[in-house]
Each structure stands twice: as C-alpha cells, then as structure tokens.
Design a protein around this motif. Structure first.
Motif, PDB file in Angstrom:
ATOM      1  N   ARG A  87       0.844  -1.197   0.000  1.00  0.00           N
ATOM      2  CA  ARG A  87       0.000   0.000   0.000  1.00  0.00           C
ATOM      3  C   ARG A  87       0.875   1.242   0.000  1.00  0.00           C
ATOM      4  O   ARG A  87       1.901   1.292   0.665  1.00  0.00           O
ATOM      5  CB  ARG A  87      -0.900   0.020   1.246  1.00  0.00           C
ATOM      6  CG  ARG A  87      -1.955  -1.098   1.248  1.00  0.00           C
ATOM      7  CD  ARG A  87      -3.003  -0.846   0.173  1.00  0.00           C
ATOM      8  NE  ARG A  87      -4.028  -1.874   0.095  1.00  0.00           N
ATOM      9  CZ  ARG A  87      -3.986  -2.919  -0.732  1.00  0.00           C
ATOM     10  NH1 ARG A  87      -2.956  -3.094  -1.541  1.00  0.00           N
ATOM     11  NH2 ARG A  87      -4.983  -3.782  -0.765  1.00  0.00           N
ATOM     12  N   ASN A 104       3.869 -11.433  -3.168  1.00  0.00           N
ATOM     13  CA  ASN A 104       3.843 -11.320  -4.639  1.00  0.00           C
ATOM     14  C   ASN A 104       5.228 -10.972  -5.185  1.00  0.00           C
ATOM     15  O   ASN A 104       5.891 -10.080  -4.654  1.00  0.00           O
ATOM     16  CB  ASN A 104       2.867 -10.225  -5.059  1.00  0.00           C
ATOM     17  CG  ASN A 104       1.432 -10.590  -4.740  1.00  0.00           C
ATOM     18  OD1 ASN A 104       0.825 -11.416  -5.409  1.00  0.00           O
ATOM     19  ND2 ASN A 104       0.895  -9.996  -3.680  1.00  0.00           N
ATOM     20  N   ASP A 119      -0.183 -17.081  -9.521  1.00  0.00           N
ATOM     21  CA  ASP A 119      -1.218 -16.090  -9.207  1.00  0.00           C
ATOM     22  C   ASP A 119      -2.070 -15.808 -10.446  1.00  0.00           C
ATOM     23  O   ASP A 119      -1.616 -16.019 -11.577  1.00  0.00           O
ATOM     24  CB  ASP A 119      -0.513 -14.797  -8.756  1.00  0.00           C
ATOM     25  CG  ASP A 119      -1.401 -13.916  -7.884  1.00  0.00           C
ATOM     26  OD1 ASP A 119      -2.590 -14.229  -7.709  1.00  0.00           O
ATOM     27  OD2 ASP A 119      -0.873 -12.907  -7.379  1.00  0.00           O
ATOM     28  N   ASP A 120      -3.283 -15.339 -10.245  1.00  0.00           N
ATOM     29  CA  ASP A 120      -4.158 -14.902 -11.337  1.00  0.00           C
ATOM     30  C   ASP A 120      -4.319 -15.981 -12.405  1.00  0.00           C
ATOM     31  O   ASP A 120      -4.348 -15.683 -13.608  1.00  0.00           O
ATOM     32  CB  ASP A 120      -3.621 -13.625 -12.001  1.00  0.00           C
ATOM     33  CG  ASP A 120      -3.416 -12.497 -11.007  1.00  0.00           C
ATOM     34  OD1 ASP A 120      -4.018 -12.548  -9.925  1.00  0.00           O
ATOM     35  OD2 ASP A 120      -2.643 -11.575 -11.313  1.00  0.00           O
ATOM     36  N   GLU A 174     -16.646 -12.869  -2.794  1.00  0.00           N
ATOM     37  CA  GLU A 174     -17.315 -11.721  -2.175  1.00  0.00           C
ATOM     38  C   GLU A 174     -18.625 -12.078  -1.488  1.00  0.00           C
ATOM     39  O   GLU A 174     -19.167 -11.280  -0.737  1.00  0.00           O
ATOM     40  CB  GLU A 174     -17.555 -10.626  -3.232  1.00  0.00           C
ATOM     41  CG  GLU A 174     -16.254 -10.037  -3.761  1.00  0.00           C
ATOM     42  CD  GLU A 174     -16.456  -8.851  -4.695  1.00  0.00           C
ATOM     43  OE1 GLU A 174     -17.611  -8.593  -5.090  1.00  0.00           O
ATOM     44  OE2 GLU A 174     -15.445  -8.197  -5.013  1.00  0.00           O
ATOM     45  N   TYR A 188     -13.230 -10.488  -0.105  1.00  0.00           N
ATOM     46  CA  TYR A 188     -13.883  -9.561   0.805  1.00  0.00           C
ATOM     47  C   TYR A 188     -14.916 -10.251   1.685  1.00  0.00           C
ATOM     48  O   TYR A 188     -15.206  -9.791   2.778  1.00  0.00           O
ATOM     49  CB  TYR A 188     -14.552  -8.418   0.021  1.00  0.00           C
ATOM     50  CG  TYR A 188     -13.608  -7.541  -0.750  1.00  0.00           C
ATOM     51  CD1 TYR A 188     -12.227  -7.591  -0.527  1.00  0.00           C
ATOM     52  CD2 TYR A 188     -14.077  -6.640  -1.709  1.00  0.00           C
ATOM     53  CE1 TYR A 188     -11.353  -6.772  -1.237  1.00  0.00           C
ATOM     54  CE2 TYR A 188     -13.221  -5.818  -2.423  1.00  0.00           C
ATOM     55  CZ  TYR A 188     -11.861  -5.888  -2.194  1.00  0.00           C
ATOM     56  OH  TYR A 188     -11.025  -5.078  -2.892  1.00  0.00           O
TER      57      TYR A 188
HETATM   58  P1  C2E Z   1      -3.068 -10.031  -6.567  1.00  0.00           P
HETATM   59  O1  C2E Z   1      -1.761 -10.554  -6.102  1.00  0.00           O
HETATM   60  O2  C2E Z   1      -3.873 -10.908  -7.445  1.00  0.00           O
HETATM   61  O3  C2E Z   1      -3.856  -9.651  -5.241  1.00  0.00           O
HETATM   62  C1  C2E Z   1      -5.231  -9.777  -5.074  1.00  0.00           C
HETATM   63  C2  C2E Z   1      -5.933  -8.450  -5.297  1.00  0.00           C
HETATM   64  O4  C2E Z   1      -7.335  -8.645  -5.223  1.00  0.00           O
HETATM   65  C3  C2E Z   1      -5.601  -7.410  -4.231  1.00  0.00           C
HETATM   66  O5  C2E Z   1      -5.645  -6.145  -4.868  1.00  0.00           O
HETATM   67  C4  C2E Z   1      -6.777  -7.561  -3.266  1.00  0.00           C
HETATM   68  O6  C2E Z   1      -7.002  -6.399  -2.486  1.00  0.00           O
HETATM   69  C5  C2E Z   1      -7.893  -7.787  -4.249  1.00  0.00           C
HETATM   70  N1  C2E Z   1      -9.027  -8.491  -3.654  1.00  0.00           N
HETATM   71  C6  C2E Z   1      -9.014  -9.419  -2.681  1.00  0.00           C
HETATM   72  N2  C2E Z   1     -10.248  -9.892  -2.432  1.00  0.00           N
HETATM   73  C7  C2E Z   1     -11.074  -9.248  -3.266  1.00  0.00           C
HETATM   74  C8  C2E Z   1     -12.510  -9.294  -3.490  1.00  0.00           C
HETATM   75  O7  C2E Z   1     -13.248 -10.036  -2.858  1.00  0.00           O
HETATM   76  N3  C2E Z   1     -13.001  -8.485  -4.474  1.00  0.00           N
HETATM   77  C9  C2E Z   1     -12.206  -7.644  -5.189  1.00  0.00           C
HETATM   78  N4  C2E Z   1     -12.782  -6.878  -6.114  1.00  0.00           N
HETATM   79  N5  C2E Z   1     -10.853  -7.572  -5.016  1.00  0.00           N
HETATM   80  C10 C2E Z   1     -10.311  -8.362  -4.059  1.00  0.00           C
HETATM   81  P2  C2E Z   1      -4.554  -5.022  -4.596  1.00  0.00           P
HETATM   82  O8  C2E Z   1      -4.114  -5.066  -3.171  1.00  0.00           O
HETATM   83  O9  C2E Z   1      -5.104  -3.753  -5.137  1.00  0.00           O
HETATM   84  O10 C2E Z   1      -3.325  -5.492  -5.478  1.00  0.00           O
HETATM   85  C11 C2E Z   1      -3.434  -5.586  -6.872  1.00  0.00           C
HETATM   86  C12 C2E Z   1      -2.257  -6.322  -7.460  1.00  0.00           C
HETATM   87  O11 C2E Z   1      -1.046  -5.578  -7.259  1.00  0.00           O
HETATM   88  C13 C2E Z   1      -1.988  -7.675  -6.824  1.00  0.00           C
HETATM   89  O12 C2E Z   1      -2.862  -8.640  -7.352  1.00  0.00           O
HETATM   90  C14 C2E Z   1      -0.550  -7.893  -7.202  1.00  0.00           C
HETATM   91  O13 C2E Z   1      -0.456  -8.377  -8.519  1.00  0.00           O
HETATM   92  C15 C2E Z   1       0.006  -6.484  -7.153  1.00  0.00           C
HETATM   93  N6  C2E Z   1       0.709  -6.310  -5.858  1.00  0.00           N
HETATM   94  C16 C2E Z   1       0.229  -5.936  -4.657  1.00  0.00           C
HETATM   95  N7  C2E Z   1       1.217  -5.905  -3.739  1.00  0.00           N
HETATM   96  C17 C2E Z   1       2.357  -6.282  -4.366  1.00  0.00           C
HETATM   97  C18 C2E Z   1       3.726  -6.453  -3.961  1.00  0.00           C
HETATM   98  O14 C2E Z   1       4.098  -6.282  -2.801  1.00  0.00           O
HETATM   99  N8  C2E Z   1       4.619  -6.834  -4.941  1.00  0.00           N
HETATM  100  C19 C2E Z   1       4.230  -7.047  -6.239  1.00  0.00           C
HETATM  101  N9  C2E Z   1       5.176  -7.429  -7.135  1.00  0.00           N
HETATM  102  N10 C2E Z   1       2.959  -6.928  -6.625  1.00  0.00           N
HETATM  103  C20 C2E Z   1       2.036  -6.541  -5.723  1.00  0.00           C
END
Ligand code: C2E
Ligand code: MG
Ligand code: MG
Ligand code: MG
Length: 281
Positions: free
Chosen positions: A70, A124, A186-187, A246, A265
């Motif tokens: 964050r 990640n 992931d994903d 969700e 969530y």
């Molecule tokens: P990700 O690794 O696939 O992480 C899951 C994302 O889905 C997170 O978004 C999380 O907040 C969100 N999420 C979890 N549950 C739900 C849900 O029920 N509904 C919805 N709509 N979303 C949900 P976030 O935190 O915004 O992160 C987005 C992406 O950014 C992550 O996808 C990851 O690819 C990247 N990221 C975040 N932190 C790091 C990090 O420390 N290093 C790296 N390299 N990438 C990161």
C-alpha cells in the motif's frame, strides 16, 4: 507440446517487453512526479503492507495471509497497486520496494505467529525481481535472519515471470520449491496458461483469478472453467485458492466444487497488521 507452449510464451513475452518499453517512455513523460513521489515513499519508508486472510473453505480457518503493498500519500489518499506496481516495474523501483516488503512481511509474520503458530505469509513477486542475480540467496538470507523456516513462506508468481526466460524461471522455481517454499501461480486463467504449460511448472499451488469467481454462481461457462481448473489441479496434485470471493453463495459453491482454499472480501479485506492481529485471537 509443452516446449511449444513455452516457445509461444516466450514469443508473446517479447511482445510484452516491447509494450513495456513503450509504457516506460509513457511513464517517463507523463508520470515523473508520481515516480519521484514513489521514490520518496521508498526512501522515507512510507510504504505499507496490508494483509488479507486466506481461509480453508470447509472449516473457515485462516491458514495464511497475503501481503499486499500500500502506498498512501501525505493527504491520506491511497494510490492503487494496479497503478504504482506497473510503474515501479517500468522504472526498476520495484526492486527496493520489494526488498523492503519482503523483510517487513517476515518481521510481521513473526508477530502473527505468536498468536497463530503455523500461519504462512504469501508474497507477490515481480518478474524484474525474480530474474535478478542473487534473488534466491537474498530471499534465503532474509527468511533466516528472521528465524523463520522456508516453509512458512509462499511466493506468488505471475505468468510474466515465465515469459521473460522460461528455462531460467523453471529452474529457479524448482530451486525454491526444493528449499521448502510454496510456489504458487497467481491470477491463474488470465494470460494464456495452458495444461501442458502448468505440467512443466514445479508449483504446488494455483490461485484462480477473481474474473472466474465473480460470476461463478451465475455463468455456467465460468463454473465449467473453475471445474476444469480444479480437476486438472487435482490430477497434478496442486492446491487451489479461489481469489475474490465476495459472497456466501460463492464460498458455498466453491466448497461444493471441491476448491480447498479461498480469499476475498467475504472473509476479510486486506488490513494493517494491528487489525489482523486482533482477528487472530
Ligand atoms: P493479486 O496478487 O492478485 O492480489 C489480489 C488483489 O485482489 C488485491 O488487490 C486484493 O485487495 C484484491 N481483492 C481481494 N479480495 C477481493 C474481493 O473479494 N473483491 C475484489 N474486487 N478484489 C479483491 P490489490 O491489493 O489492489 O493489489 C493488486 C495487485 O497488485 C496484486 O494482485 C498484485 O499483482 C500487485 N501487488 C500488490 N502488492 C504487491 C507487492 O508487494 N509486490 C508485487 N510485485 N505486486 C504486488
Ligand atoms: Mg497475489
Ligand atoms: Mg491474484
Ligand atoms: Mg492480480
């Protein structure tokens, strides 16, 4: 067959890299300010990690947490990771940011484990970080310096990691796995993961992208894809996490389909360490 999938992945990867270079120029033109602000956040250690629980669906027990970066500006607003992570990858700032994040995740896991002794943390990884020389050693050193065992750490990989240099990536994933880490894709389902491709990978976990979970109760095509992924994972002895759950309905459906773990969530949003620690009591 598998080789062909890899070659395809590589060829696509080059296209991605071209696209990346263009993104870099784009960011350099448009987002110098954002980049400088991010640099300040790194230097002044103002980045944060939030944690989102990963649960065992059948019991509802928390088995792990995913660390999510964050970035909060001085005015209190947050910049979304989907915005700053790609920028940091393009500028190289993802390297120092990730090093900070990994150490912090280890430090925080020590505290979580005082309340929940076998909790694991998932981190990640970005492609740039993964393909750097010494990456393996630096991860090992960090984990050891916090007195943690390697099997308390899960490393989440995206397909871009495999595109850049798939031979190197496969060998390195294997090295991590043999050292006790859980390696997860992931994903999963986005990009172009194929069956033969997955068979090549020494991973023990995959996370189904939330794109397939969102409407799993409404769209029979999404349910069919989830069923297919679960059947394949079972054959290959790979554990599965459903991302982005969700609603209770989704949690129930996924449990019925035989998915073992879930995140979303419905269970909990990502939250700061202190709030997570309250949940672990
Ligand atoms: P990700 O690794 O696939 O992480 C899951 C994302 O889905 C997170 O978004 C999380 O907040 C969100 N999420 C979890 N549950 C739900 C849900 O029920 N509904 C919805 N709509 N979303 C949900 P976030 O935190 O915004 O992160 C987005 C992406 O950014 C992550 O996808 C990851 O690819 C990247 N990221 C975040 N932190 C790091 C990090 O420390 N290093 C790296 N390299 N990438 C990161
Ligand atoms: Mg992830
Ligand atoms: Mg994901
Ligand atoms: Mg993602």
């Amino acid at each position: 067959q598998a080789d062909r999938a890899m070659t395809m992945a590589k060829r696509q990867g080059r296209n991605h890299l071209c696209f990346y270079n263009r993104t870099l120029e784009h960011h350099q033109r448009v987002d110098v300010h954002l980049r400088n602000q991010f640099q300040q956040a790194i230097d002044q250690e103002r980045l944060q990690l939030f944690y989102q629980p990963i649960v065992h669906l059948a019991s509802g027990n928390i088995v792990g947490v995913e660390a999510l970066m964050r970035w909060q500006l001085n005015d209190g607003s947050f910049i979304a990771p989907d915005k700053f992570i790609p920028m940091a990858e393009a500028t190289g700032q993802i390297i120092p940011a990730s090093q900070w994040a990994f150490s912090r995740a280890c430090e925080d896991l020590q505290r979580m484990r005082e309340k929940h002794p076998d909790l694991r943390v998932a981190v990640n990884l970005s492609a740039l970080q993964f393909h750097r020389a010494n990456f393996f050693d630096s991860i090992l050193d960090t984990v050891a310096s916090y007195g943690l065992s390697n099997n308390s750490i899960e490393l989440e990989l995206t397909e871009t990691i495999l595109m850049d240099d798939s031979k190197h990536a496969v060998a390195l994933i294997e090295k991590f796995r043999d050292a006790g880490f859980t390696m997860a894709i992931d994903d999963f389902g986005t990009g172009f993961s194929s069956l033969s491709y997955l068979k090549q990978l020494p991973v023990s976990k995959l996370k189904i992208d939330r794109a397939f979970i969102q409407e799993v109760c409404q769209k029979s095509s999404d349910e069919a894809i989830v069923r297919g992924i679960l059947a394949m994972a079972r054959q290959l002895d790979i554990a599965v996490v459903a991302e982005g759950i969700e609603t209770a309905e989704q949690a129930v459906r996924l449990t019925e389909l035989g998915c073992e773990f879930g995140q979303g969530y419905f269970f909990a949003k990502p939250k700061p360490l202190d709030e997570l620690l309250d949940d672990l009591t």
